[in-house]
Design a protein around this motif. Structure first.
Motif, PDB file in Angstrom:
ATOM      1  N   PHE A   1      41.470  33.805  40.507  1.00  0.00           N
ATOM      2  CA  PHE A   1      40.638  33.168  39.489  1.00  0.00           C
ATOM      3  C   PHE A   1      41.081  31.719  39.339  1.00  0.00           C
ATOM      4  O   PHE A   1      42.248  31.448  39.056  1.00  0.00           O
ATOM      5  CB  PHE A   1      40.824  33.868  38.135  1.00  0.00           C
ATOM      6  N   LEU A   2      40.135  30.802  39.525  1.00  0.00           N
ATOM      7  CA  LEU A   2      40.451  29.384  39.407  1.00  0.00           C
ATOM      8  C   LEU A   2      39.524  28.784  38.354  1.00  0.00           C
ATOM      9  O   LEU A   2      38.333  28.595  38.596  1.00  0.00           O
ATOM     10  CB  LEU A   2      40.249  28.698  40.768  1.00  0.00           C
ATOM     11  N   ASP A   3      40.071  28.535  37.172  1.00  0.00           N
ATOM     12  CA  ASP A   3      39.251  28.009  36.077  1.00  0.00           C
ATOM     13  C   ASP A   3      39.309  26.486  36.126  1.00  0.00           C
ATOM     14  O   ASP A   3      40.341  25.892  35.867  1.00  0.00           O
ATOM     15  CB  ASP A   3      39.759  28.545  34.730  1.00  0.00           C
ATOM     16  N   GLU A   4      38.203  25.870  36.463  1.00  0.00           N
ATOM     17  CA  GLU A   4      38.103  24.425  36.665  1.00  0.00           C
ATOM     18  C   GLU A   4      39.062  23.965  37.764  1.00  0.00           C
ATOM     19  O   GLU A   4      39.991  23.202  37.543  1.00  0.00           O
ATOM     20  CB  GLU A   4      38.304  23.677  35.342  1.00  0.00           C
TER      21      GLU A   4
ATOM     22  N   THR B   1      38.908  37.282  47.765  1.00  0.00           N
ATOM     23  CA  THR B   1      37.782  36.933  46.909  1.00  0.00           C
ATOM     24  C   THR B   1      38.200  35.810  45.966  1.00  0.00           C
ATOM     25  O   THR B   1      39.330  35.802  45.466  1.00  0.00           O
ATOM     26  CB  THR B   1      37.360  38.164  46.076  1.00  0.00           C
ATOM     27  N   VAL B   2      37.298  34.878  45.740  1.00  0.00           N
ATOM     28  CA  VAL B   2      37.596  33.752  44.848  1.00  0.00           C
ATOM     29  C   VAL B   2      36.552  33.703  43.742  1.00  0.00           C
ATOM     30  O   VAL B   2      35.346  33.734  44.022  1.00  0.00           O
ATOM     31  CB  VAL B   2      37.588  32.408  45.620  1.00  0.00           C
ATOM     32  N   PHE B   3      37.025  33.649  42.505  1.00  0.00           N
ATOM     33  CA  PHE B   3      36.139  33.483  41.344  1.00  0.00           C
ATOM     34  C   PHE B   3      36.531  32.164  40.710  1.00  0.00           C
ATOM     35  O   PHE B   3      37.666  31.986  40.281  1.00  0.00           O
ATOM     36  CB  PHE B   3      36.369  34.645  40.365  1.00  0.00           C
ATOM     37  N   LEU B   4      35.602  31.221  40.670  1.00  0.00           N
ATOM     38  CA  LEU B   4      35.976  29.915  40.141  1.00  0.00           C
ATOM     39  C   LEU B   4      34.947  29.415  39.141  1.00  0.00           C
ATOM     40  O   LEU B   4      33.796  29.858  39.120  1.00  0.00           O
ATOM     41  CB  LEU B   4      36.166  28.902  41.269  1.00  0.00           C
ATOM     42  N   THR B   5      35.392  28.503  38.293  1.00  0.00           N
ATOM     43  CA  THR B   5      34.445  27.767  37.453  1.00  0.00           C
ATOM     44  C   THR B   5      34.594  26.294  37.808  1.00  0.00           C
ATOM     45  O   THR B   5      35.653  25.856  38.255  1.00  0.00           O
ATOM     46  CB  THR B   5      34.721  27.903  35.938  1.00  0.00           C
TER      47      THR B   5
ATOM     48  N   ARG C   1      33.521  41.666  47.559  1.00  0.00           N
ATOM     49  CA  ARG C   1      34.791  41.277  48.178  1.00  0.00           C
ATOM     50  C   ARG C   1      34.525  40.245  49.258  1.00  0.00           C
ATOM     51  O   ARG C   1      33.539  40.327  49.987  1.00  0.00           O
ATOM     52  CB  ARG C   1      35.474  42.497  48.777  1.00  0.00           C
ATOM     53  N   GLY C   2      35.381  39.253  49.336  1.00  0.00           N
ATOM     54  CA  GLY C   2      35.242  38.224  50.351  1.00  0.00           C
ATOM     55  C   GLY C   2      34.262  37.123  49.974  1.00  0.00           C
ATOM     56  O   GLY C   2      33.936  36.268  50.788  1.00  0.00           O
ATOM     57  N   GLU C   3      33.830  37.143  48.726  1.00  0.00           N
ATOM     58  CA  GLU C   3      32.883  36.130  48.264  1.00  0.00           C
ATOM     59  C   GLU C   3      33.630  34.983  47.568  1.00  0.00           C
ATOM     60  O   GLU C   3      34.655  35.205  46.941  1.00  0.00           O
ATOM     61  CB  GLU C   3      31.954  36.769  47.213  1.00  0.00           C
ATOM     62  N   ILE C   4      33.064  33.780  47.663  1.00  0.00           N
ATOM     63  CA  ILE C   4      33.455  32.706  46.734  1.00  0.00           C
ATOM     64  C   ILE C   4      32.352  32.661  45.698  1.00  0.00           C
ATOM     65  O   ILE C   4      31.205  32.330  46.012  1.00  0.00           O
ATOM     66  CB  ILE C   4      33.588  31.339  47.435  1.00  0.00           C
ATOM     67  N   PHE C   5      32.687  33.055  44.484  1.00  0.00           N
ATOM     68  CA  PHE C   5      31.701  33.192  43.422  1.00  0.00           C
ATOM     69  C   PHE C   5      31.993  32.139  42.361  1.00  0.00           C
ATOM     70  O   PHE C   5      33.127  32.019  41.897  1.00  0.00           O
ATOM     71  CB  PHE C   5      31.816  34.595  42.826  1.00  0.00           C
ATOM     72  N   GLY C   6      30.990  31.374  42.006  1.00  0.00           N
ATOM     73  CA  GLY C   6      31.203  30.299  41.041  1.00  0.00           C
ATOM     74  C   GLY C   6      30.458  30.553  39.750  1.00  0.00           C
ATOM     75  O   GLY C   6      29.351  31.097  39.752  1.00  0.00           O
ATOM     76  N   MET C   7      31.090  30.170  38.654  1.00  0.00           N
ATOM     77  CA  MET C   7      30.428  30.262  37.355  1.00  0.00           C
ATOM     78  C   MET C   7      30.334  28.832  36.821  1.00  0.00           C
ATOM     79  O   MET C   7      31.337  28.123  36.780  1.00  0.00           O
ATOM     80  CB  MET C   7      31.294  31.131  36.443  1.00  0.00           C
TER      81      MET C   7
END
Ligand SMILES: Nc1ncnc2c1ncn2[C@@H]1O[C@H](COP(=O)(O)OP(=O)(O)OP(=O)(O)O)[C@@H](O)[C@H]1O
Ligand SMILES: [Mg+2]
Length: 313
Positions: free
Chosen positions: A158-161, A187-191, A34-40
């Motif tokens: 979730f932010l895809d591109e 939390t941010v999950f992005l590609t 939680r609270g992470e900016i996680f990138g794929m």
């Protein structure tokens, strides 16, 4: 990984998803705190969007387990949708819908929605609130989709591109916006396909290739793990023999091409050592610059086979 179950926003174990015989996601496991900016990141066709769609509950997985905010995306879809924000890679709205109508419509889907005018301000499209969707530029549409993803004040977005199609100003303001989301405890999950963006923005990056996780760490650790060399380039104001530089700790290669010199090696102190040695030898230099490995080098090194096969695995 130190994330514990109690604080994890996302927990994925052994996730698999195939389209016919193609294993688009081939047994991946990871956690997002939680609270992470996680990138794929990963080449086209690596399986990023498929993974995201499984996490969002839009696609059913073939195997493995997924917990998002402690919920199971397919079984607890209705509750999950209230608490996450979703920006799809390929989004569409009716051509004649106005910006404000789209926001009102999306806000109506949720039990709790934030007032959206400040969101439009933050995204720099407040002036477009009465514009029709079809009249927006590509970048404006992208900003609108991000506004729509945030209208329910999600705990996890979730932010895809994220910034595909955005100009450099808009890209940087999007980075600020994403950091702002994280700074409010979300939390941010992005590609992304922009390695500079992943490096600047993400606390941790997962590199995916042909359905598998090939690396996962902070950008700095990923770059360090590459063990790649730093090169110092300069022009000397007089001819000198650079051979002694090769005996400095960490230096692996010294090259001279006319008045141009290149010194390559590893170690935190490499540049300092070379500059001091030049100074002691009384060599004056100019046009100094360094070439350092970055996340793009990590990406290229770890996904090299995919490039040879044209991207799709
Ligand atoms: N609906 C679908 N039906 C069949 N195959 C699909 C479908 N969606 C994706 N695929 C295939 O699954 C693989 C993974 O696709 P996915 O969209 O997850 O990749 P990605 O990493 O998001 O790529 P990109 O960077 O291009 O967005 C690709 O080979 C793609 O052709
Ligand atoms: Mg994709």
């Amino acid at each position: 990984m130190t994330t514990t179950t109690a604080t994890a926003a996302i927990e994925v174990a052994g996730l698999r998803k195939s389209y016919g015989r193609l294993a688009a996601v081939d047994g991946i496991s990871f956690e997002v705190g939680r609270g992470e900016i996680f990138g794929m990141v990963g080449p086209n066709g690596a399986g990023k969007t498929t993974t995201i769609e499984c996490l969002e509950g839009l696609r059913g997985a073939d195997g493995g387990t997924i917990r998002v905010l402690g919920l199971e995306p397919r079984a607890d879809g209705a509750e999950l949708r209230e608490r996450i924000g979703v920006q799809l890679q390929q989004s569409a709205l009716p051509d004649d819908i106005k910006v404000w109508e789209a926001l009102d419509l999306f806000a109506s889907y949720y039990r709790k929605a934030v007032p959206w005018p400040p969101l439009l301000e933050r995204l720099g499209i407040a002036g477009k609130r009465n514009a029709r969707f079809e009249k927006l530029s590509g970048g404006m549409k992208q900003r609108l989709f991000i506004a729509l993803a945030l209208v329910n004040d999600p705990e996890l977005v979730f932010l895809d591109e994220l910034t595909t199609g955005l100009d450099p100003h808009a890209r940087r303001s999007m980075w600020d916006l994403v950091r702002g989301i994280r700074d409010r405890g979300k939390t941010v999950f992005l590609t992304t396909h922009f390695m500079e963006e992943a490096e600047q923005l993400c606390d941790r990056v997962l590199v995916m290739d042909r359905g598998r996780v090939v690396a996962m760490d902070s950008p700095a650790n990923l770059v360090r793990g590459l063990g790649a060399e730093t090169t110092l380039l300069f022009v000397a104001d007089r001819d000198f023999d650079p051979a002694p530089l090769a005996s400095l700790p960490g230096v692996t290669r010294v090259e001279k091409n006319g008045e141009r010199y290149r010194v390559s090696g590893t170690g935190e102190r490499l540049i300092c050592l070379v500059v001091n040695a030049l100074d002691e030898a009384g060599v004056r230099f100019r046009d100094v610059h360094t070439e350092r490995p970055d996340l793009e080098d990590v990406f290229l090194a770890l996904t090299r086979d995919s490039r040879a096969q044209g991207g799709e695995g």
